[in-house]
Design a protein around this motif. Structure first.
Motif, short mmCIF file in Angstrom:
data_model
loop_
_atom_site.label_atom_id
_atom_site.label_comp_id
_atom_site.label_asym_id
_atom_site.label_seq_id
_atom_site.Cartn_x
_atom_site.Cartn_y
_atom_site.Cartn_z
N ASP A 81 0.84 -1.20 0.00
CA ASP A 81 0.00 0.00 0.00
C ASP A 81 0.88 1.25 0.00
OD1 ASP A 81 -1.96 -1.88 0.45
OD2 ASP A 81 -2.54 -1.12 2.43
N GLU A 82 0.44 2.28 -0.69
CA GLU A 82 1.03 3.62 -0.60
C GLU A 82 2.53 3.60 -0.79
OE1 GLU A 82 -0.45 5.61 2.89
OE2 GLU A 82 -2.53 5.10 2.42
N SER A 83 2.98 2.91 -1.84
CA SER A 83 4.42 2.74 -2.04
C SER A 83 4.93 3.38 -3.33
CB SER A 83 4.77 1.24 -2.04
OG SER A 83 4.07 0.56 -3.07
N ARG A 96 -4.69 1.87 -4.43
CA ARG A 96 -4.14 1.34 -3.18
C ARG A 96 -2.63 1.53 -3.10
NH1 ARG A 96 -1.48 -3.13 -1.83
NH2 ARG A 96 -1.77 -4.21 -3.83
N ARG A 130 -4.29 10.64 -6.57
CA ARG A 130 -4.98 10.04 -5.42
C ARG A 130 -5.23 11.14 -4.40
NH1 ARG A 130 -3.60 4.93 -1.32
NH2 ARG A 130 -4.96 5.78 0.29
N LYS A 156 0.76 6.53 -3.30
CA LYS A 156 0.74 7.32 -2.06
C LYS A 156 -0.38 8.36 -2.16
CE LYS A 156 5.73 6.89 -1.56
NZ LYS A 156 7.03 7.59 -1.55
N PRO A 157 -0.97 8.75 -1.05
CA PRO A 157 -1.91 9.87 -1.11
C PRO A 157 -1.21 11.08 -1.74
CG PRO A 157 -2.01 8.79 1.02
CD PRO A 157 -0.85 8.17 0.29
#
Ligand code: ZN
Length: 260
Positions: A106-108, A133, A258, A136-137
């Motif tokens: 996740d978030e990578s 998923r 995202r 990253k945000p």
């Protein structure tokens, strides 16, 4: 990351400059004589480089890049770059990744470049959710598909591209809303000329038998998109010519961020 354009043709992959690219203007042609980039490769990079202020050092993932070592070495000079492929057969990749079940944490990932891959994935929504998923945000996906018809359809005839992977969808502008429904802020990056045509500020372009249904693209854009808000020009007529990003309707990148 750009030097100013001062030549009629400039490759933003290898920095070659010259009088013209090789072959006609077409998303799959207008080839750089040095590195082999075609115009959609250059438009994708242009989309990325004009969107993010300080990209150096970002973790950048690309699915099934057309271009080989020279391009990838260039990317690795600037980014923590890696390439994936679905089965490591048609394209070499650093890792095998199925977009429907992405083997990444996740978030990578800061930036995903995904040229002409989503149409080969059976479950679009699952792939988009998986992409969200692993981003990253605040991270970005720059997405290209062959946009040849205004509204998404299943190909009327079995369709394959350069390899043996079937095409499950011919995407249209409505992909924009699919992307938003997944949790991305989305705009659609185009050239100034295409922007003007779609908004009615320049005369329409007619289909010429190259596989793009331009009338359908123009009509559907006007019913599907908010033309002022959704479309963003990233190349004026001079820049588009220098990059070889012609004809205008061959060049579209969805810029997806995202949001949380
Ligand atoms: Zn080049």
């Amino acid at each position: 990351m750009y030097a100013p354009f001062d030549q009629p043709a400039v490759c933003n992959v290898c920095r070659w400059r010259g009088d013209s690219f090789v072959g006609p203007f077409h998303a799959e042609m207008a080839t750089c004589p040095v590195c082999g980039s075609v115009s959609r490769d250059r438009f994708l990079l242009h989309s990325f480089f004009t969107s993010i202020d300080q990209p150096a050092g970002l973790r950048v993932w690309e699915t099934s890049p057309r271009l080989g070592d020279r391009y990838r070495q260039m990317m690795r000079k600037h980014f923590e770059y890696f390439a994936s492929d679905y089965d490591l057969s048609a394209h070499e990749g650093d890792i095998q990744i199925d977009l429907q079940n992405i083997a990444l944490p996740d978030e990578s990932v800061d930036v995903l470049l995904t040229p002409h891959v989503l149409e080969h994935v059976p479950d679009t929504d699952r792939a988009l959710a998986e992409i969200r998923r692993v981003l990253k945000p605040g991270g970005h996906m720059f997405l290209q598909v062959p946009l040849q018809v205004g509204a998404t359809r299943v190909p009327p005839e079995p369709e394959f591209h350069a390899d043996n992977t079937p095409v499950f969808f011919n995407f249209g502008w409505d992909l924009t809303h699919r992307l938003r429904a997944t949790g991305f802020a989305v705009d659609v990056l185009v050239t100034e000329e295409w922007h003007d045509v779609l908004r009615g500020a320049a005369p329409p372009i007619a289909s010429n038998g190259d596989g793009f249904d331009v009338e359908s693209l123009i009509a559907a854009a006007r019913t599907t998109l908010d033309l002022e808000r959704d479309l963003v020009s990233i190349a004026d007529r001079g820049a588009a010519h220098v990059l070889g990003a012609l004809p205008p309707y061959h060049h579209v990148t969805w810029r997806c961020r995202r949001t949380n």
